[in-house]
Design an enzyme around this catalytic site. Sequence first.
Site, PDB file in Angstrom:
ATOM      1  N   ARG A 162      48.401 117.673 108.107  1.00 34.74           N
ATOM      2  CA  ARG A 162      49.703 118.021 108.685  1.00 34.74           C
ATOM      3  C   ARG A 162      50.678 118.541 107.629  1.00 34.74           C
ATOM      4  NH1 ARG A 162      50.505 112.308 111.685  1.00 34.74           N
ATOM      5  NH2 ARG A 162      49.662 111.712 109.652  1.00 34.74           N
ATOM      6  N   GLY A 163      50.614 117.942 106.433  1.00 30.39           N
ATOM      7  CA  GLY A 163      51.526 118.379 105.378  1.00 30.39           C
ATOM      8  C   GLY A 163      51.327 119.830 105.008  1.00 30.39           C
ATOM      9  N   ASN A 195      13.253 109.626 133.595  1.00 30.85           N
ATOM     10  CA  ASN A 195      12.286 108.552 133.390  1.00 30.85           C
ATOM     11  C   ASN A 195      12.290 107.553 134.536  1.00 30.85           C
ATOM     12  OD1 ASN A 195      11.058 108.862 130.557  1.00 30.85           O
ATOM     13  ND2 ASN A 195      13.231 109.166 130.170  1.00 30.85           N
ATOM     14  N   HIS A 255      25.525 111.555 123.424  1.00 29.38           N
ATOM     15  CA  HIS A 255      25.046 110.517 122.516  1.00 29.38           C
ATOM     16  C   HIS A 255      26.138 110.134 121.523  1.00 29.38           C
ATOM     17  CE1 HIS A 255      20.670 112.023 123.242  1.00 29.38           C
ATOM     18  NE2 HIS A 255      21.075 111.202 124.181  1.00 29.38           N
ATOM     19  N   GLU A 262      14.586 127.468 106.177  1.00 31.55           N
ATOM     20  CA  GLU A 262      14.429 127.932 104.797  1.00 31.55           C
ATOM     21  C   GLU A 262      13.394 127.133 104.026  1.00 31.55           C
ATOM     22  OE1 GLU A 262      18.351 127.727 103.219  1.00 31.55           O
ATOM     23  OE2 GLU A 262      19.062 129.542 104.253  1.00 31.55           O
TER      24      GLU A 262
END
Length: 1101
Positions: A66-67, A346, A760, A781
Amino acid sequence: MSAKAISEQTGKDFLYKFICTKAPIQNKFKYARLRQETDWDLLVQEHPWLQTERLVVKPDQLIKRRGKLGLVGVNLDLNGVKEWLKPRLGQETTVGRAKGVLKNFLIEPFVPHRQEEEFYVCIYAAREGDYVLFHHEGGIDVGDVDSKACKFLVEVDGKLSEQDISSHLLHHVPENRKSILASFIVGLFALYEELYFTYLEINPLVITDAGVFVLDMAAKIDATADYICKSKWGDVDFPPPFGREAYPEATYIADLDAKSGASLKLTILNPKGRIWTMVAGGGASVVYSDTICDLGGVNELANYGEYSGAPSEQQTYDYAKTILSLMTREQHPEGKILIIGGSIANFTNVAATFKGIVRAIKDYQTPLQNHNVSIFVRRGGPNYQEGLRVMGEVGKTTGIPIYVFGTETHMTAIVGMALGHRTIPDQPPMAAHTANFLLNASGSPSTPAPSRTASFSDSKSEDANRAPMCLKHSIPQGRARQEKKRGKATTLFSRHTKSIIWGMQTRAVQGMLDFDYVCSRDEPSVSAMVYPFTGDHKQKFYWGHKEILIPVYKNMADALKKHPEVDVLINFASLRSAYDSTVETMSFSQIRTIAIIAEGIPEALTRRLIKMADEKGVTIIGPATVGGIKPGCYKIGNTGGMLDNILASKLYRPGSVAYVSRSGGMSNELNNIISRTTDGVYEGVAIGGDRYPGSTFMDHVLRYQDTPGVKMIVVLGEIGGTEEYKICSGIKEGRITKPVVIWCIGTCATMFASEVQFGHAGACANENSETAIAKNQALREIGAIVPRNFDELGEIIKTVYDDLVAKKVIVPAQEVPPPTVPMDYSWARELGLIRKPASFMTSICDERGQELIYAGMPITEIFKEDMGLGGVLGLLWFQRRLPKHACHFIEMCLMVTADHGPAVSGAHNTIVCARAGKDLISSLTSGLLTIGDRFGGALDAAAKQFSKAFDSSLIAMDFVNKMKKEGRLIMGIGHRVKSINNPDMRVQILKDFVKQNFPATPLLDYALEVEKITTSKKPNLILNVDGFIGVAMVDLLRNCGAFTREEADEYVEIGALNGIFVLGRSMGFIGHYLDQKRLKQGLYRHPWDDISYVLPEHMTM
C-alpha cells in the site's frame, strides 16, 4: 479452503487480545474503522483520540504494498485524513490488474520513529514446520525479503526460545533492542500457533524507547480450525481479494457449504460474462476453467465453482438455481453458455444430483430461453446414464438446447463444442447401461477366475518387496536393528492386503468386497471395522452371492489385537476425530499404510501426523482424498466408483501405467483415460487436495520407479506448492528414468485479475514458481513429457504407451472377459431394473426428500400459512386441507377432551401405573386401553347411530322408542354428573361455535331433538360431549365442502372420530403421569373399606 486471509483489523484484534509477551506493546486496540456510510461525529465520539493525535489512514482490503502505491496517508490531523480520503473513499482504483472500489479504511495513531527503528518479521507455515523470517531493516523499501532476511525453521512440534531468536535472527539488531525483540517474537510465535495462523507478517514492526508498535500487518488463518478456535476467533469475516465484490449469492453458497457435509463453492468473476460453469469436483472445476481460458474464454468466464461430496437433490437444486439466477439477469448479444461438467464420480449418485439441476432448469425455463442459453453436459459415475437421460429429456420438453455426453467423450471436449472449436456430434455414442456390467449370467457362486492370461503384478514378488513388519517374529534372531526409523514400504498393497475400516461405512466396505471378488482375491480385503458409538457386533455383507459377517469393534486396540494380519487403516472418521483416531492407530506397529478420507483437518494437525508417520515408517494417503487403487489387488473405500466403472476402466486386473494425482474425481478420470489409451492402470493414488498431503507426488513416483511392473508414470499436478519441482530434480539426477507424463492444472490462475482460491485447499500459488504454468515449463525443460493442455493428455499418454509397446518394454497381455458379480437389490431398484411389491403403502407423509411433506404439502408451507394443529390433523387424517372453521373446531375438540379429572377410568389407570413405577409410555397405554363404548369411545358409535336414524328419516321420537324397544343405549346420551339443570360447559362452548361457523348442522339439530325427549324422562340424559363431537363431526364432514358424501361416511365408518378423543385425552393422561411423578407418589393400594368382600353364592345359600 484452509488458509484464508483476514483483514488487518481482525489480525490486530487477535494479536492485542491474546499475545503473551514481556515486550511493552503500545497503541493496543487504538484504531478506527471507516466506511462510506460512517458518521464522522459518531466515530470521533467513539474514538476521541482522533482529534488529539497525528494519524495514519490506509485501506484495509487485502492490498499488498500500500505504501508504494500511495495508499497510505501519514502524519495527518483529522481534517487532513478527511481531505486525503475525498479522492479515494468509494472510488475505483487499479492495483496490478485488479480493479476495485476502496471502501474500508483503517485510521491509527501516527508513531514518530527513525528508519533504524523499523524491523520486518514474518512467520509462515511449510510442510516441515514454521519459518520465522526477520530483517533488521523494515518498511516499504524492504525489497526482496526472502533473499536477505534471516530465516529460522521451527520444526513441527518444536519450540522457539528467545535464545534461538537472538542467536539466529538478530545479528544486526542493536544490543539494547535484542531482548525486547526476542520476547516479542516468542510471544508472536506462540500466538501464531495457538490461533492457527498460517501466515503472519508485520512490516514495519517499530521498536522505540516507548515500546513496541505494530504498524502494518497481514495475516492468514486456517479456517478449518474454527471448531478449535471458535471461542477465541468469534465470528471471523473473511474479506474477498481486492477487485472482487462480496456478492450475496457467494455468501449464500458459502452458508450452504458450512451446513452441508458436501462441498459447495462459488466465486463470481464477471457477472456479465457469457460462460457459466456448474462443475462437479474440486480438480475437475480447475480443469474446466483452464480449458475455457485456454480456448480464449477468459474474459467471458463468469464464475468459478464446484459441487462435490454427494450433495443431496435439494442442495444441488439450491446451488443450481443460484447460478441460473445470476446468469439470467443481463442479456448477452451472443447468448450464454452453461457448462455442466465433471469427472467420473467415485460415489456421488449422478442421477440424484442431476434431479436437483433439472428442477432448477424447469423453474428457470423462460429466463433461460429469453437469454438464449445453451447447456453442455458431460458426466460419469454411479447411475450417470439415468442422470444424462433425465437431462436430455428436460432439453426436449423445455426447448432449451441441451447437449449431453458421458464417459465416452473426453472430459473437456464439451468446452470446445460450446465455444465453437469442435463440432457437436449429432448422435454421441452412449456407454452401455450400468446393468450390463453387473448381472451374473453364469449363476456360479464361486470366485471368478483371473481375467488375464498374464499379469504384470506378481503377488509373491510384491510381498517380498514389502518392508518387513515391525514385529518380533519378522526379525531374524541375532540380527540387530541398526536404525531407529523403519523405512516406508515400496509396495503398499497386494492381493493379500488386509485392512480395518474406521467408521460405519457399509457402502464403501461392500464396494471393496465386490472389487475383491471381481479381482479373484481369495479372501476379502476388509478384516474388521471400528466404530466407537456401538458395542462389539457383526455386520453382514456380501461376498459374491454369499453373505458373510465382518466384526465391528468399539475400539482400535481390540480390533488390531484380534487381527494381526491387518496393516492398512482406512479412516473415515470426521474432521474432528480423524486426527485422534489416526494418532491412536500409529501407536500399533503392524499398521504400515493409513488413508485419511476426511476433508477439513487443520493443517497444523496434519503436519503432526506427517511427522509421526515419517518417524514410524507409515505411509499416509490423504487427508481430503478418496484414496487409491491397485487393480487386481486392492482398493481404498470408494475409489474407482461402482463396479460398472471398475469393469469399464479395466481396474479388475493390472496394466502397466501408474499414476498419482491430488483430486479423487480426477483420479477416476485418469482411470478412464488410461484404460482407453493403454493396457490399463497398474496403481493409482489420489494424495488429497490439502496443502500438506500425508504423502507427496515424489513419494509415489519413486515407488513406481522402483516397481518392476510399472512401465510408465502419469502425474496430474496442480497449482500451489513446489512438490512437482522434486520430480524435476529426480529426472535431472537420474533417480527417475521411466517415462513421466505430467500436466499441472490451474493454468488459468495467472489470467485472472484477482486471486482465486480453487476447490482444493492447496490450489493457490503464493509466488510465481508455484503457478501451474511455471511448473509445466520447468518439467518440460527437464525432460518430462508435458502436453500443451489437458485436452491433449490422453493423446500423449497413448503416444508414449505405443512407443513402449513398439520397443517391447510393454507386452500387452491377452484380455479375458471380465468376471461378473451380483448387483445389490437396492442399486438395481435405484436403476429401475427390477420391481417389487411394496410391503407398505402410504399417502399421507413422505420423509424421503430434503423436506418433510404432509399429504403433498411441504412442512415449511404448513408453518408459513400458520395452519395450526387442526390443519396438520386435516392433512394427516383426511389427506386434504380443511376450511379454517373446521381446523379450529378440531382444535377445540382436542382442548375440551384433554382431561376430565382423575376419577375417570383412563386417568385412574394411568395414575395407578405411574405410581407402580412404570414409564410414561406404559402408563399412557394403560389409560388408553380403557377407551371404548362405555368410556370416551362413543364418538364413532354416536355418529353412526344418529346418522343412521336421520338418514332413515326416523323422527326423533321414533328413534328413541326404537332404541328402547331393542334394549339398546343411545350412544352419546347421558352423563353421570351433568344434567339439563347442570349443563356441561364444554358442550355449550362447542355448540356456540358450531352454530356460528358451520354452514349447516342437520344432524346436530336432530340430536338436540332427541335430547329434548330423553331429558324429559330423566334430566341427566343429555347430549354429552362425546355425542356432541360425534354428530358435529358428521355435519362438518358432510357440509364443509371438502368431502363427498361417500368420503364423509367412510371416515365415520373406519373410526376416525374416536381418534379425536384418543388424541385429546392423551394430553391429560400424560399430565396425570407427570403430576404423579412430580408429587413422588408411592405405590397405590386400594383401601379395604372401598371393597365389598362377599362369599361365593353357593356358600351363602
